[in-house]
Design an enzyme around this catalytic site. Structure first.
Site, mmCIF file in Angstrom:
data_model
loop_
_atom_site.group_PDB
_atom_site.id
_atom_site.type_symbol
_atom_site.label_atom_id
_atom_site.label_comp_id
_atom_site.label_asym_id
_atom_site.label_seq_id
_atom_site.Cartn_x
_atom_site.Cartn_y
_atom_site.Cartn_z
ATOM 1 N N ASP A 101 33.418 42.483 -6.909
ATOM 2 C CA ASP A 101 34.300 41.351 -7.169
ATOM 3 C C ASP A 101 33.620 40.104 -6.611
ATOM 4 O O ASP A 101 33.324 40.033 -5.414
ATOM 5 C CB ASP A 101 35.641 41.576 -6.458
ATOM 6 C CG ASP A 101 36.813 41.001 -7.219
ATOM 7 O OD1 ASP A 101 36.666 39.902 -7.775
ATOM 8 O OD2 ASP A 101 37.876 41.646 -7.257
ATOM 9 N N ASP A 203 36.404 36.473 -10.093
ATOM 10 C CA ASP A 203 37.767 36.104 -9.723
ATOM 11 C C ASP A 203 38.111 34.705 -10.229
ATOM 12 O O ASP A 203 37.303 33.778 -10.119
ATOM 13 C CB ASP A 203 37.895 36.167 -8.192
ATOM 14 C CG ASP A 203 39.298 35.892 -7.703
ATOM 15 O OD1 ASP A 203 40.217 36.620 -8.105
ATOM 16 O OD2 ASP A 203 39.466 34.942 -6.896
ATOM 17 N N GLU A 265 37.988 37.004 -14.903
ATOM 18 C CA GLU A 265 39.452 36.932 -14.802
ATOM 19 C C GLU A 265 39.885 35.575 -15.330
ATOM 20 O O GLU A 265 39.598 34.538 -14.729
ATOM 21 C CB GLU A 265 39.932 37.107 -13.365
ATOM 22 C CG GLU A 265 41.463 37.104 -13.281
ATOM 23 C CD GLU A 265 42.010 36.947 -11.869
ATOM 24 O OE1 GLU A 265 43.159 37.366 -11.643
ATOM 25 O OE2 GLU A 265 41.306 36.396 -11.002
ATOM 26 N N HIS A 327 45.591 44.765 -9.302
ATOM 27 C CA HIS A 327 46.102 44.636 -7.942
ATOM 28 C C HIS A 327 47.062 43.468 -7.762
ATOM 29 O O HIS A 327 47.598 43.275 -6.668
ATOM 30 C CB HIS A 327 44.923 44.466 -6.975
ATOM 31 C CG HIS A 327 44.126 43.218 -7.240
ATOM 32 N ND1 HIS A 327 43.429 43.013 -8.397
ATOM 33 C CD2 HIS A 327 43.931 42.106 -6.489
ATOM 34 C CE1 HIS A 327 42.832 41.846 -8.357
ATOM 35 N NE2 HIS A 327 43.130 41.270 -7.219
ATOM 36 N N ASP A 328 47.297 42.679 -8.834
ATOM 37 C CA ASP A 328 48.176 41.514 -8.747
ATOM 38 C C ASP A 328 49.469 41.660 -9.536
ATOM 39 O O ASP A 328 50.397 40.888 -9.322
ATOM 40 C CB ASP A 328 47.451 40.266 -9.278
ATOM 41 C CG ASP A 328 46.361 39.762 -8.350
ATOM 42 O OD1 ASP A 328 46.470 39.974 -7.133
ATOM 43 O OD2 ASP A 328 45.395 39.157 -8.858
#
Length: 516
Positions: A101, A203, A265, A327-328
């Site tokens: 990431d 990210d 993302e 994860h969000d």
């Protein structure tokens, strides 16, 4: 399997690991690199091709690793560089690639770059971050709002200016308009590529560049209380600036040099999302994340329309990708229910494009119940009661009936409702969700048409979503009522249920049929 002319990632299935919650090898309650290495056999048996590991860099953990204090190190909570190298070697030997990431929009406020930047207005690294004078009333320079609520600016009394931060005050935004910042961050990516990393998930890529003049964002005419403070304005000037695409090209050039993949993302509507693929002359990231399945209603007509729209919008040479959760965002089993979660798995793994799984979805986990006194997520702590907290999807994986994640106290509690869904129990159950995922992934790997073939005849028949992948017809019943299949007859290859009938669907049943 992938042909010699196709990049490896087109036929791959990616599995996201949230490292704090995957497996703890040393009993401190926090998952680590050695824990991942110890559980590689599980990932091999599952049938995935690559793992994306959420941030493992040195960090004060204000946002659990998304506040990076050193882009070329490993946080001691997770291990050492030697541990990472050992994991990488073991994964590669097992046929699993590793994506890291990358967090380019912001660093930690404890990163040496920011410590220098805030030390004085004359420091050489002052312009590595975004500093602005106060507004005439002494307040923030404009009306931009942090994604975690409140102004997207923090005042620094020592130097008399505000710095931009799209998230927490501990996460100052890097100034990507500065060529020195670009060079330093690309060098950090190269550090990992040279170490053998197979790619990056980038990210909040669409946040990376801000409007050069910092105008106010327009108010959101659709805002209503309960949406979260960030939605009071439209992020017109604080995100998705045209200059971001040249940065994506620079990252892509480096990734292609190493045969690596970049996954961006990007939470934007499809027309804007497609721009992040770039052009033939200036390519962007390989896979701008497609969040259609996360955002859509569980409705056959809507899903069919979204699939058709997305496929039609892809630029020439653009490869699709799909994801159910991360994860969000709330887990798929919470959004559609455990029965329909099987149907969702079949959808994800039979659509054209690269799928990404989120750890625990293969067990059918729902959002965990986290006691108020155990909440860790800074977003929930800043805007409590709005349901925006991310802890419920970040709790540790249950490896056995007692938990099996750690010998100590886990950093987040395991929900007791998750314990019966543990890996050990499901691995021995021929009709478990885990077994179903394994069968789906094995079929995908063994069937070129499902891995990389075309998709066509996407349509909704009442509550049934159907489409073709070469000689295979996929039929998914998105309702809790039985349905007659108004399509060509075929041989059942796989069903979400035992003993399938190729002419009709039971409630919440999905079928893969070979029809010619």
């Amino acid at each position: 399997m992938v042909s010699q002319t196709q990049p490896w990632w087109q036929a791959a299935t990616i599995y996201q690991i949230y490292p704090r919650s995957f497996a703890d090898s040393d009993g401190d309650g926090i998952g680590d690199l050695n824990g991942i290495a110890d559980r590689l056999d599980y990932l091999v048996d599952l049938g995935i091709d690559a793992i994306w590991i959420s941030p493992i860099y040195p960090s004060p953990m204000a946002d659990f690793g998304y506040d990076v204090a050193d882009y070329t190190g490993i946080d001691p909570r997770f291990g050492t560089l030697a541990d990472f190298d050992a994991l990488l070697a073991k994964a590669h030997a097992a046929g699993i690639r590793i994506l890291l990431d990358f967090v380019p929009n912001h660093s930690s406020d404890r990163h040496p770059w920011f410590v220098e930047s805030r030390s004085s207005r004359d420091n050489p690294k002052r312009d590595w971050y975004i500093w602005r004078d106060p507004a005439p009333d002494g307040g923030p320079p404009n009306n931009w709002i942090s994604d975690f609520g409140g102004p997207a600016w923090t005042f620094d009394p020592a130097t008399g200016q505000y710095y931009s931060r799209a998230f927490l005050p501990e996460q100052p935004d890097l100034n990507w308009r500065n060529p020195e910042v670009q060079a330093a961050m690309l060098a950090a990516m190269r550090f990992w590529f040279e170490r053998g990393v197979d790619g990056f998930r980038i990210d909040v890529q669409w946040h990376m560049v801000k409007h050069a003049d910092f105008p106010d964002n327009p108010p959101n005419p659709h805002f209503r209380e309960g949406m979260g403070d960030m939605h009071r304005v439209l992020q017109l000037h604080s995100t998705d600036q045209p200059e971001v695409h040249a940065i994506g090209t620079a990252m892509r050039d480096q990734a292609d040099e190493f045969g690596a993949v970049l996954v961006g993302e990007i939470y934007l509507p499809i027309p804007k999302l497609m721009i992040y693929y770039g052009t033939t002359e200036a390519p962007g990231v390989h896979l701008p994340f497609n969040f259609q399945l996360i955002e859509a209603k569980w409705d056959a007509a809507e899903l069919a329309a979204r699939i058709i729209e997305y496929e039609a919008a892809l630029p020439e040479g653009g490869w699709p990708n799909w994801v159910l959760g991360n994860h969000d965002r709330p887990r798929i089993a919470t959004r559609v229910g455990r029965r329909q979660a099987r149907v969702a798995a079949m959808l994800l793994l039979t659509l054209r494009g690269t799928p990404t799984l989120y750890q625990g979805d293969e067990l059918g986990l729902t959002d965990a119940q986290v006691p108020p006194d155990k909440v860790q997520d800074p977003r929930e702590l800043r805007e409590p009661g709005l349901g925006l907290g991310r802890d419920p999807v970040r709790t540790p994986l249950p490896w056995d009936a007692k938990g099996g994640f750690t010998t100590g106290d886990p950093w987040l509690p395991i929900d007791p409702a998750h314990l019966p869904l543990n890996v050990a129990a499901q691995a021995e159950d021929p009709v478990s969700m885990l077994t179903f995922y394994r069968r789906l992934l094995a079929l995908r790997r063994a069937t070129p048409e499902l891995a990389t073939g075309p998709i066509d005849d996407v349509r909704a028949e009442g509550d049934v979503l159907t489409y073709r992948r070469g000689p295979y017809r996929i039929a998914l019943n998105l309702s809790d009522a039985p349905a007659v299949i108004a399509i060509e007859a075929g041989q059942v290859i796989l069903s979400t249920h035992p003993a399938a009938d190729p002419t009709r669907l039971r409630p919440a049943e999905g079928l893969i049929l070979k029809v010619d």
